[in-house]
Design a protein around this motif. Structure first.
Motif, PDB file in Angstrom:
ATOM      1  N   HIS A 112       0.825  -1.207   0.000  1.00 17.15           N
ATOM      2  CA  HIS A 112       0.000   0.000   0.000  1.00 17.15           C
ATOM      3  C   HIS A 112       0.860   1.259   0.000  1.00 17.15           C
ATOM      4  CE1 HIS A 112      -3.671   2.283   0.649  1.00 17.15           C
ATOM      5  NE2 HIS A 112      -3.037   2.972   1.598  1.00 17.15           N
ATOM      6  N   LYS A 113       1.974   1.237   0.729  1.00 11.26           N
ATOM      7  CA  LYS A 113       2.812   2.429   0.857  1.00 11.26           C
ATOM      8  C   LYS A 113       3.701   2.647  -0.355  1.00 11.26           C
ATOM      9  CE  LYS A 113       3.130   2.117   5.924  1.00 11.26           C
ATOM     10  NZ  LYS A 113       4.044   1.854   7.074  1.00 11.26           N
ATOM     11  N   HIS A 114       4.151   1.578  -0.965  1.00  5.61           N
ATOM     12  CA  HIS A 114       5.100   1.689  -2.082  1.00  5.61           C
ATOM     13  C   HIS A 114       4.582   0.881  -3.278  1.00  5.61           C
ATOM     14  CE1 HIS A 114       7.878   3.332   0.911  1.00  5.61           C
ATOM     15  NE2 HIS A 114       7.608   2.280   1.671  1.00  5.61           N
ATOM     16  N   GLY A 115       3.316   1.091  -3.602  1.00 11.53           N
ATOM     17  CA  GLY A 115       2.616   0.246  -4.578  1.00 11.53           C
ATOM     18  C   GLY A 115       3.356   0.006  -5.875  1.00 11.53           C
ATOM     19  N   ARG A 116       3.673   1.072  -6.616  1.00 11.16           N
ATOM     20  CA  ARG A 116       4.283   0.869  -7.928  1.00 11.16           C
ATOM     21  C   ARG A 116       5.676   0.277  -7.815  1.00 11.16           C
ATOM     22  NH1 ARG A 116       4.816   5.962 -11.866  1.00 11.16           N
ATOM     23  NH2 ARG A 116       6.827   6.232 -10.810  1.00 11.16           N
ATOM     24  N   ALA A 117       6.429   0.684  -6.807  1.00 10.05           N
ATOM     25  CA  ALA A 117       7.772   0.142  -6.626  1.00 10.05           C
ATOM     26  C   ALA A 117       7.726  -1.347  -6.298  1.00 10.05           C
ATOM     27  CB  ALA A 117       8.494   0.913  -5.513  1.00 10.05           C
ATOM     28  N   VAL A 118       6.756  -1.757  -5.480  1.00 11.78           N
ATOM     29  CA  VAL A 118       6.596  -3.175  -5.156  1.00 11.78           C
ATOM     30  C   VAL A 118       6.213  -3.961  -6.407  1.00 11.78           C
ATOM     31  CG1 VAL A 118       5.230  -4.850  -3.837  1.00 11.78           C
ATOM     32  CG2 VAL A 118       6.003  -2.730  -2.749  1.00 11.78           C
ATOM     33  N   LEU A 119       5.303  -3.412  -7.194  1.00 16.07           N
ATOM     34  CA  LEU A 119       4.886  -4.041  -8.443  1.00 16.07           C
ATOM     35  C   LEU A 119       6.076  -4.210  -9.382  1.00 16.07           C
ATOM     36  CD1 LEU A 119       2.888  -4.898 -10.673  1.00 16.07           C
ATOM     37  CD2 LEU A 119       2.360  -2.476 -11.021  1.00 16.07           C
ATOM     38  N   GLN A 120       6.857  -3.158  -9.553  1.00 18.89           N
ATOM     39  CA  GLN A 120       8.012  -3.221 -10.451  1.00 18.89           C
ATOM     40  C   GLN A 120       9.079  -4.187  -9.933  1.00 18.89           C
ATOM     41  OE1 GLN A 120       8.846   0.993 -10.474  1.00 18.89           O
ATOM     42  NE2 GLN A 120       7.820   1.300 -12.443  1.00 18.89           N
ATOM     43  N   GLY A 121       9.273  -4.187  -8.613  1.00 18.70           N
ATOM     44  CA  GLY A 121      10.231  -5.127  -8.039  1.00 18.70           C
ATOM     45  C   GLY A 121       9.829  -6.566  -8.288  1.00 18.70           C
ATOM     46  N   GLY A 122       8.524  -6.854  -8.163  1.00 18.51           N
ATOM     47  CA  GLY A 122       8.038  -8.206  -8.435  1.00 18.51           C
ATOM     48  C   GLY A 122       8.282  -8.621  -9.871  1.00 18.51           C
ATOM     49  N   ILE A 123       8.073  -7.701 -10.802  1.00 19.61           N
ATOM     50  CA  ILE A 123       8.281  -8.010 -12.218  1.00 19.61           C
ATOM     51  C   ILE A 123       9.757  -8.287 -12.493  1.00 19.61           C
ATOM     52  CG2 ILE A 123       8.160  -7.059 -14.552  1.00 19.61           C
ATOM     53  CD1 ILE A 123       5.644  -5.533 -13.631  1.00 19.61           C
ATOM     54  N   VAL A 124      10.645  -7.512 -11.869  1.00 17.41           N
ATOM     55  CA  VAL A 124      12.088  -7.734 -12.041  1.00 17.41           C
ATOM     56  C   VAL A 124      12.477  -9.114 -11.517  1.00 17.41           C
ATOM     57  CG1 VAL A 124      14.376  -6.990 -11.273  1.00 17.41           C
ATOM     58  CG2 VAL A 124      12.706  -5.296 -12.036  1.00 17.41           C
ATOM     59  N   VAL A 125      11.950  -9.485 -10.353  1.00 26.00           N
ATOM     60  CA  VAL A 125      12.240 -10.804  -9.790  1.00 26.00           C
ATOM     61  C   VAL A 125      11.756 -11.907 -10.730  1.00 26.00           C
ATOM     62  CG1 VAL A 125      11.685 -12.395  -7.902  1.00 26.00           C
ATOM     63  CG2 VAL A 125      12.268 -10.026  -7.396  1.00 26.00           C
TER      64      VAL A 125
END
Length: 480
Positions: A345-358
């Motif tokens: 919730h706090k870092h939504g887009r960054a978390v999403l992008q990090g997941g895609i990189v992983v």
């Protein structure tokens, strides 16, 4: 399970006593389990079904794509049917139809009957599933709604882990000599329990002033989806005749006609299937395209992974199901970790992008693991599959909230419905495209190992496209 936003409901009867609310929730969860299992089982059982029926390779794709494509079409209107005619009534109709279609799947003697039954499963599932969300908001006071929805996470996790194992075991066990047919017959006791529970415990409810059905819009979007997916699946076996390319061109034109039709319908004061103003919002259109690429890569990867394990490594269905467990466990872990401290919730887009990189890194690791060898073990695949699942969990946790953050509150219902339909359509498109790519490469001299490597690079490309499009999304979800 589709992620959806349930409309506010107004009851037409008193809600059940408090002690029965949790029983009613259990009934709703039964429907979720049936859908989750049936979305997974044919991925594992597909090669066995095809061999038993003597069907063409495209049948494996249609077993998955037919279900998700029908679900995509039906979800657009499934929730509105409950608003208009009563959620309990539609729940009963959806459950009964799903059970009947499951029985038809089990009795099918040919691929045409089986695929038709899978389409019916998807259509009735689309009628069934949206009702549960509205009923939960109807039955539970606001302070308990979150707790009620909290049960869906564990159910999804258990189904993701247990579904492939159950499918593989049922196929290998050949109970009563029924083989793969048992994967559909397990829906009968579940569905009958759901029907009895719905009749006894679910209240009737509907929304006053519910929007009318947009049958013209449904027809246009259904035709566009079918005309795009059908030639992709069948084109390879037919030698890519000219009509397959014409069909895809007509499909793209129909998507445009659909947009014009919806805008015209809104100007006339009628209820559109999808609010046209949504497509003027950068975050929503970018998120819709990103979601299509993302879910196409996920579903296409799942199918081709099963084909590689069974056709290339000669794993049994049960061993195939067990091999995919690290991916499911990774998804659960990713969801859980993203929820710690409200990270998603706090870092939504960054978390999403990090997941895609992983996920992308795990795909590259998969290529290195399988390259040049035909003796890969389940243990060798476990790290890359676990990493892929972990990335999936991180990416999916904030995905829908981030996209919906870019739309206004009055558009959220339409936007949620469109995203759910796009998710299912993307699954069908991914199964069609990556499945066809796999079979084409395998038959063209690359072999099964070369085919899975090509698919993995295609998945990496789709993930790269998804990552690029995420920059169109808001940084965080809208605060409550």
């Amino acid at each position: 399970m589709s992620v959806t936003t349930a409309p506010e409901a107004t009851t037409t009867s008193d809600p059940p006593a408090f002690r029965w609310r949790w029983v009613a929730l259990f009934v709703i969860l039964i429907a979720e389990v049936m859908d989750l299992l049936d979305a997974l089982v044919t991925t594992i059982a597909g090669p066995t079904i095809r061999a038993d029926l003597g069907a063409p390779e495209s049948t494996i794709q249609w077993l998955a794509a037919g279900y998700t494509l029908a679900m995509a079409v039906g979800l657009v209107t499934g929730g509105r049917l409950g608003d208009l005619y009563g959620r309990r009534r539609m729940f009963l109709i959806g459950t009964a139809g799903f059970v009947a279609a499951s029985l038809l799947c089990a009795l099918a003697q040919g691929e045409t009957t089986l695929v038709t039954a899978r389409v019916l499963q998807g259509l009735f599932g689309a009628v069934l599933l949206p009702q549960g969300f509205g009923l939960i908001k109807e039955m539970f006071p606001p302070r308990q709604v979150g707790s009620a929805f909290g049960f869906f996470g564990p159910i999804m996790g258990l189904s993701a882990v247990g579904g492939p194992i159950l499918a593989g075991w049922l196929v290998d066990a050949d109970l009563f000599g029924l083989g793969w047919r048992m994967i559909f017959l397990v829906n009968l006791p579940l569905g009958l329990l759901g029907l009895f529970g719905a009749l006894r415990f679910l209240p009737e409810s509907r929304s006053p002033g519910a929007p009318r059905l947009d049958l013209g819009g449904v027809g246009l979007i259904s035709a566009a989806m079918f005309l795009l997916v059908f030639p992709i699946v069948q084109g390879r076996e037919l030698g890519w005749p000219s009509w397959t390319f014409a069909s895809m061109a007509v499909a793209l034109a129909l998507f445009g006609v659909f947009g014009w039709f919806e805008a015209r319908r809104q100007r006339r004061g009628l209820d559109p299937l999808v609010v046209p103003t949504l497509f003027r919002k950068r975050a929503f259109t970018g998120g819709l395209v990103a979601g299509t690429a993302y879910f196409a890569s996920m579903l296409g990867f799942s199918l081709t992974l099963s084909l590689y394990l069974q056709l290339g490594l000669h794993f049994s269905p049960l061993r195939t199901g067990l091999t995919t467990v690290p991916q499911a466990v990774g998804v659960i872990a990713g969801f859980g970790l993203s929820a710690v401290g409200g990270l998603a919730h706090k870092h939504g887009r960054a978390v999403l992008q990090g997941g895609i990189v992983v996920m992308a890194l795990s795909v590259l690791g998969f290529v290195l693991t399988v390259h040049g060898t035909s003796t890969v073990t389940s243990w060798q695949l476990a790290p890359v599959l676990g990493l892929f699942g972990l990335g999936m969990g991180f990416a999916m946790a904030p995905f829908f909230d981030i996209i919906l953050a870019g739309v206004s509150p009055e558009e959220s219902g339409s936007a949620s419905g469109a995203l759910n339909a796009a998710q299912q359509f993307a699954g069908a498109l991914g199964v069609a495209t990556l499945g066809t790519l796999f079979f084409n490469r395998a038959a063209g001299g690359a072999g099964v190992t070369g085919a899975i490597e090509t698919v993995l690079w295609a998945v990496a490309g789709l993930l790269a496209l998804t990552f690029a499009l995420t920059f169109l999304l808001p940084r965080v979800a809208r605060s409550e």
